[in-house]
Scaffold this active site. Structure first.
Site, short mmCIF file in Angstrom:
data_model
loop_
_atom_site.label_atom_id
_atom_site.label_comp_id
_atom_site.label_asym_id
_atom_site.label_seq_id
_atom_site.Cartn_x
_atom_site.Cartn_y
_atom_site.Cartn_z
N ASN A 169 0.88 -1.17 0.00
CA ASN A 169 0.00 0.00 0.00
C ASN A 169 0.91 1.22 0.00
O ASN A 169 1.51 1.55 1.01
CB ASN A 169 -0.90 -0.03 1.24
CG ASN A 169 -1.79 1.20 1.35
OD1 ASN A 169 -1.95 1.94 0.38
ND2 ASN A 169 -2.35 1.43 2.52
N TRP A 170 1.02 1.85 -1.15
CA TRP A 170 1.99 2.95 -1.30
C TRP A 170 1.51 4.24 -0.64
O TRP A 170 2.30 5.16 -0.45
CB TRP A 170 2.27 3.19 -2.79
CG TRP A 170 3.10 2.12 -3.42
CD1 TRP A 170 3.33 0.85 -2.94
CD2 TRP A 170 3.83 2.20 -4.66
NE1 TRP A 170 4.13 0.15 -3.80
CE2 TRP A 170 4.46 0.95 -4.87
CE3 TRP A 170 3.98 3.19 -5.61
CZ2 TRP A 170 5.25 0.69 -5.99
CZ3 TRP A 170 4.76 2.94 -6.72
CH2 TRP A 170 5.40 1.70 -6.90
N LYS A 171 0.23 4.34 -0.34
CA LYS A 171 -0.35 5.53 0.27
C LYS A 171 -0.06 6.76 -0.60
O LYS A 171 0.02 6.63 -1.83
CB LYS A 171 0.14 5.69 1.71
CG LYS A 171 -0.08 4.40 2.52
CD LYS A 171 0.14 4.55 3.99
CE LYS A 171 -0.13 3.22 4.69
NZ LYS A 171 0.01 3.33 6.15
N GLU A 205 -6.81 4.89 7.69
CA GLU A 205 -6.53 6.29 7.37
C GLU A 205 -7.71 6.92 6.64
O GLU A 205 -8.03 8.10 6.84
CB GLU A 205 -5.24 6.39 6.53
CG GLU A 205 -4.01 6.07 7.37
CD GLU A 205 -2.82 5.58 6.57
OE1 GLU A 205 -1.83 5.22 7.20
OE2 GLU A 205 -2.89 5.53 5.32
N GLU A 232 -5.29 -4.81 10.27
CA GLU A 232 -4.21 -3.88 10.60
C GLU A 232 -4.53 -3.17 11.90
O GLU A 232 -5.38 -2.26 11.92
CB GLU A 232 -4.06 -2.82 9.49
CG GLU A 232 -3.55 -3.34 8.18
CD GLU A 232 -3.00 -2.20 7.32
OE1 GLU A 232 -1.83 -2.26 6.98
OE2 GLU A 232 -3.75 -1.26 7.02
N GLY A 277 2.73 2.26 10.70
CA GLY A 277 3.73 3.32 10.58
C GLY A 277 4.40 3.70 11.89
O GLY A 277 5.12 4.68 11.97
N SER A 326 3.40 -2.32 10.03
CA SER A 326 4.85 -2.39 10.25
C SER A 326 5.43 -3.77 9.98
O SER A 326 6.32 -4.24 10.70
CB SER A 326 5.19 -1.92 11.67
OG SER A 326 4.74 -0.60 11.88
N GLY A 359 2.93 -1.39 4.28
CA GLY A 359 2.99 0.05 4.03
C GLY A 359 4.39 0.49 3.66
O GLY A 359 4.87 0.27 2.55
N GLY A 360 5.07 1.12 4.61
CA GLY A 360 6.38 1.73 4.36
C GLY A 360 7.39 0.83 3.69
O GLY A 360 8.11 1.25 2.77
#
Length: 249
Positions: free
Chosen positions: A10-12, A97, A167, A173, A213, A234-235
């Site tokens: 998920n690149w956001k 989010e 999640e 994050g 994470s 994510g990150g």
């Protein structure tokens, strides 16, 4: 029954279209694993260039959101047929989010899930609790509510093809990862909830991811759990490390 793992990035709101193409090209050789489904969920403006960059690879390009109407006066939104027209097969729905910053509710998530199925798009339906809810001991109750409403009026056949991403909000994050036991416990509870809504066969078919994470170091242990069928990352999906997560064995 052996469920095929699905590992999605998920690149956001990261990477310009040209940067996104460069990242796809960098990750292509690193995520080559035919044993799992690999999905990059990218910002809408980058979907088409990323599709081009990923052609001929094992990478699916997905969307991070979509609206529940076919067309109309909904400035800034993206309709499902806009996604299918360019070949999108996956969409992230109900991410915490989106719920926190953009007023999404269980009801709107349900509308989006139903619309995704109407168009043959596989929804990655997100659920998860806050740190406060975990400390209050209501994690499972809260997540069962999210799942039950998200799947309202969804058929068993549709549900079988869905992906659910658990999640914990407190792990997104933050660098905090739920323990393997915590992640497995909630994913197992999600599967029990699906069995109650539908039946055991549907619960056995549905794929449940853990997100929050996830790293190259934690992936193998998490993904080896009986009820964890991959990750929503994510990150780490924006770095070469994503290759190690995809090739976790």
């Amino acid at each position: 029954m052996s469920r095929r793992k699905i590992i999605a990035g998920n690149w956001k709101m990261n990477k310009t279209p040209s940067e996104a193409v460069a990242l796809v090209n960098e990750l292509k050789p690193l995520v080559a694993n035919e044993e799992v489904d690999v999905v990059f969920c990218v910002p809408a403006i980058s979907i088409i260039p990323c599709m081009e960059a990923a052609k001929g690879t094992n990478i699916h390009i997905g969307a991070e959101n979509m609206y529940f109407e076919e067309s109309g006066a909904f400035t800034g939104e993206i309709a499902p047929n806009m996604l299918t027209d360019v070949g999108v097969k996956y969409v992230v729905l109900g991410h915490s989010e989106r719920r926190e910053y953009f007023a999404e509710t269980d009801i709107t998530v349900n509308k989006k899930v139903k619309k995704a199925f109407e168009h043959g798009i596989t929804p990655i339906v997100c659920c998860g609790e806050s740190l406060e809810q975990r400390e209050q001991g209501v994690t499972i109750d809260f997540i069962r509510q999210q799942i039950k409403i998200a799947f309202l009026d969804v058929t068993a056949d549709q549900a079988k093809s869905a992906v659910i991403a658990y999640e914990p909000i407190w792990a997104i994050g933050t660098g905090k990862v739920a323990t393997t036991e915590q992640a497995q416990e909630v994913c197992a509870a999600v599967r029990v909830c699906i069995a109650e809504i539908y039946d055991q066969a549907t619960a056995e078919a549905i794929r449940i991811q853990y997100g929050g994470s996830v790293t190259a170091a934690s992936a193998a242990e998490l993904f080896s759990q009986p009820d964890i069928d991959g990750g929503l990352v994510g990150g780490a999906s924006l770095k070469p490390d994503f290759g190690q997560i995809v090739n976790y064995k």
